[in-house]
Design a protein around this motif. Structure first.
Motif, PDB file in Angstrom:
ATOM      1  N   MET A   1       0.847  -1.199   0.000  1.00 27.23           N
ATOM      2  CA  MET A   1       0.000   0.000   0.000  1.00 27.23           C
ATOM      3  C   MET A   1       0.885   1.252   0.000  1.00 27.23           C
ATOM      4  O   MET A   1       1.742   1.413   0.858  1.00 27.23           O
ATOM      5  CB  MET A   1      -0.895   0.006   1.244  1.00 27.23           C
ATOM      6  CG  MET A   1      -1.820   1.212   1.317  1.00 27.23           C
ATOM      7  SD  MET A   1      -2.816   1.254   2.836  1.00 27.23           S
ATOM      8  CE  MET A   1      -3.895  -0.145   2.571  1.00 27.23           C
ATOM      9  N   ASP A   2       0.685   2.132  -0.992  1.00 23.08           N
ATOM     10  CA  ASP A   2       1.471   3.362  -1.026  1.00 23.08           C
ATOM     11  C   ASP A   2       0.804   4.419  -0.151  1.00 23.08           C
ATOM     12  O   ASP A   2      -0.249   4.181   0.458  1.00 23.08           O
ATOM     13  CB  ASP A   2       1.675   3.844  -2.460  1.00 23.08           C
ATOM     14  CG  ASP A   2       0.373   4.245  -3.156  1.00 23.08           C
ATOM     15  OD1 ASP A   2      -0.685   4.301  -2.495  1.00 23.08           O
ATOM     16  OD2 ASP A   2       0.413   4.510  -4.368  1.00 23.08           O
ATOM     17  N   LEU A   3       1.444   5.596  -0.034  1.00 25.47           N
ATOM     18  CA  LEU A   3       0.936   6.625   0.862  1.00 25.47           C
ATOM     19  C   LEU A   3      -0.454   7.092   0.446  1.00 25.47           C
ATOM     20  O   LEU A   3      -1.325   7.301   1.296  1.00 25.47           O
ATOM     21  CB  LEU A   3       1.899   7.816   0.912  1.00 25.47           C
ATOM     22  CG  LEU A   3       1.444   8.980   1.804  1.00 25.47           C
ATOM     23  CD1 LEU A   3       1.220   8.528   3.251  1.00 25.47           C
ATOM     24  CD2 LEU A   3       2.441  10.129   1.754  1.00 25.47           C
ATOM     25  N   PHE A   4      -0.689   7.251  -0.855  1.00 26.84           N
ATOM     26  CA  PHE A   4      -1.998   7.729  -1.302  1.00 26.84           C
ATOM     27  C   PHE A   4      -3.094   6.754  -0.888  1.00 26.84           C
ATOM     28  O   PHE A   4      -4.151   7.174  -0.383  1.00 26.84           O
ATOM     29  CB  PHE A   4      -2.007   7.946  -2.810  1.00 26.84           C
ATOM     30  CG  PHE A   4      -3.295   8.552  -3.298  1.00 26.84           C
ATOM     31  CD1 PHE A   4      -3.538   9.903  -3.156  1.00 26.84           C
ATOM     32  CD2 PHE A   4      -4.288   7.769  -3.888  1.00 26.84           C
ATOM     33  CE1 PHE A   4      -4.730  10.477  -3.579  1.00 26.84           C
ATOM     34  CE2 PHE A   4      -5.486   8.320  -4.311  1.00 26.84           C
ATOM     35  CZ  PHE A   4      -5.701   9.680  -4.161  1.00 26.84           C
ATOM     36  N   ASP A   5      -2.876   5.453  -1.086  1.00 27.84           N
ATOM     37  CA  ASP A   5      -3.873   4.460  -0.676  1.00 27.84           C
ATOM     38  C   ASP A   5      -4.093   4.505   0.836  1.00 27.84           C
ATOM     39  O   ASP A   5      -5.227   4.369   1.312  1.00 27.84           O
ATOM     40  CB  ASP A   5      -3.430   3.058  -1.089  1.00 27.84           C
ATOM     41  CG  ASP A   5      -3.714   2.763  -2.560  1.00 27.84           C
ATOM     42  OD1 ASP A   5      -4.559   3.460  -3.145  1.00 27.84           O
ATOM     43  OD2 ASP A   5      -3.094   1.836  -3.111  1.00 27.84           O
ATOM     44  N   ARG A   6      -3.007   4.677   1.567  1.00 24.64           N
ATOM     45  CA  ARG A   6      -3.130   4.752   3.027  1.00 24.64           C
ATOM     46  C   ARG A   6      -3.969   5.963   3.439  1.00 24.64           C
ATOM     47  O   ARG A   6      -4.827   5.870   4.309  1.00 24.64           O
ATOM     48  CB  ARG A   6      -1.755   4.838   3.670  1.00 24.64           C
ATOM     49  CG  ARG A   6      -1.813   5.002   5.185  1.00 24.64           C
ATOM     50  CD  ARG A   6      -0.467   4.857   5.838  1.00 24.64           C
ATOM     51  NE  ARG A   6      -0.591   4.964   7.285  1.00 24.64           N
ATOM     52  CZ  ARG A   6       0.318   4.538   8.148  1.00 24.64           C
ATOM     53  NH1 ARG A   6       1.422   3.968   7.711  1.00 24.64           N
ATOM     54  NH2 ARG A   6       0.146   4.679   9.441  1.00 24.64           N
ATOM     55  N   LEU A   7      -3.742   7.086   2.785  1.00 23.64           N
ATOM     56  CA  LEU A   7      -4.489   8.295   3.117  1.00 23.64           C
ATOM     57  C   LEU A   7      -5.974   8.149   2.781  1.00 23.64           C
ATOM     58  O   LEU A   7      -6.836   8.578   3.549  1.00 23.64           O
ATOM     59  CB  LEU A   7      -3.893   9.498   2.381  1.00 23.64           C
ATOM     60  CG  LEU A   7      -2.502   9.941   2.859  1.00 23.64           C
ATOM     61  CD1 LEU A   7      -1.925  10.988   1.927  1.00 23.64           C
ATOM     62  CD2 LEU A   7      -2.546  10.455   4.290  1.00 23.64           C
ATOM     63  N   THR A   8      -6.286   7.552   1.623  1.00 20.71           N
ATOM     64  CA  THR A   8      -7.697   7.362   1.263  1.00 20.71           C
ATOM     65  C   THR A   8      -8.376   6.378   2.205  1.00 20.71           C
ATOM     66  O   THR A   8      -9.583   6.492   2.463  1.00 20.71           O
ATOM     67  CB  THR A   8      -7.852   6.886  -0.184  1.00 20.71           C
ATOM     68  OG1 THR A   8      -7.140   5.646  -0.371  1.00 20.71           O
ATOM     69  CG2 THR A   8      -7.343   7.918  -1.171  1.00 20.71           C
ATOM     70  N   GLU A   9      -7.609   5.433   2.724  1.00 18.15           N
ATOM     71  CA  GLU A   9      -8.176   4.460   3.668  1.00 18.15           C
ATOM     72  C   GLU A   9      -8.482   5.129   5.006  1.00 18.15           C
ATOM     73  O   GLU A   9      -9.563   4.947   5.566  1.00 18.15           O
ATOM     74  CB  GLU A   9      -7.205   3.302   3.868  1.00 18.15           C
ATOM     75  CG  GLU A   9      -7.749   2.193   4.754  1.00 18.15           C
ATOM     76  CD  GLU A   9      -6.774   1.026   4.863  1.00 18.15           C
ATOM     77  OE1 GLU A   9      -5.874   1.086   5.729  1.00 18.15           O
ATOM     78  OE2 GLU A   9      -6.904   0.080   4.072  1.00 18.15           O
TER      79      GLU A   9
END
Length: 228
Positions: A1-9
């Motif tokens: 999981m990259d940072l963008f996916d982590r933020l959207t989660e």
């Protein structure tokens, strides 16, 4: 999981409210009133001018040539591609580039763009890129999701095709990778909550930006009904 996916989660509710907003759903279905889309486009033109300034700020905030080139690529995409798209689409309503640039910024536009610029002025390059991410990367994800259902006579085909196209998808992919690169250099556990808050706030402001288009369209409809 990259940072963008982590933020959207982490910001799931705010991200969903933005990415699946009524404006987006109706645009995808082709049922969005033209007045709502026009109101959005006119304000988004002014919005992009301020986002160009944000990317120019990113150049001054950069510590490496690679960071400067990343900001330059994003700035070039706005000045050479996105602004031109808005001019082409608005020309269909007889609205010139000069008229777009001379328009007044809606309070929603002011709130969002100044939030991003403040993140850049008061924070570092990571803060600024996180504030930009819901727009830069989000538009690519939204358009890619809408594109498969677009028909040749779809009223918003050109907008969707532009952001779902290879050129913009490449811009978004580079922004996503750059976000990870910045995080590797400067994101600490202590900062994570602050970065998540920036992303959530930007998503909320994006949702309000879509809503502004619908609200202005509804106001026009109400005014027309009152005159009948």
């Amino acid at each position: 999981m990259d940072l963008f996916d982590r933020l959207t989660e982490v910001a799931h509710a705010d991200w969903t409210a933005y990415a699946e907003h009524e404006f987006v759903r109706r645009m995808g279905a082709g049922t969005l009133p033209a007045t709502a889309f026009r109101a959005y486009l006119e304000q988004d033109y002014l919005f992009l001018i301020q986002f160009a300034r944000a990317n120019a700020l990113a150049i001054t905030k950069s510590r490496t040539l690679a960071d400067m080139r990343a900001a330059h690529d994003a700035l070039k995409a706005i000045l050479d591609v996105e602004l031109s798209l808005h001019v082409r689409l608005c020309a269909g309503w007889g609205v010139t580039a000069e008229a777009l640039e001379a328009a007044s910024e809606h309070t929603t536009t002011l709130a969002y763009t100044r939030f991003v610029l403040d993140c850049g002025q008061s924070g570092d390059l990571l803060d600024l890129n996180v504030a930009l991410a819901p727009c830069v990367i989000g538009y690519a994800e939204i358009a890619a999701r809408l594109a498969p259902s677009v028909t040749p006579d779809h009223p918003y085909r050109e907008w969707i095709a532009e952001y779902a196209g290879d050129a913009y998808q490449t811009v978004a992919a580079r922004a996503r990778a750059h976000l990870d690169h910045l995080a590797e250099r400067s994101l600490t556990i202590a900062r994570l909550g602050e970065v998540e808050n920036i992303f959530s706030a930007a998503c909320r402001l994006e949702a309000e930006f879509w809503q502004m288009g619908i609200d202005r369209s509804n106001a026009l409809d109400k005014a027309e009904s009152a005159q009948m």
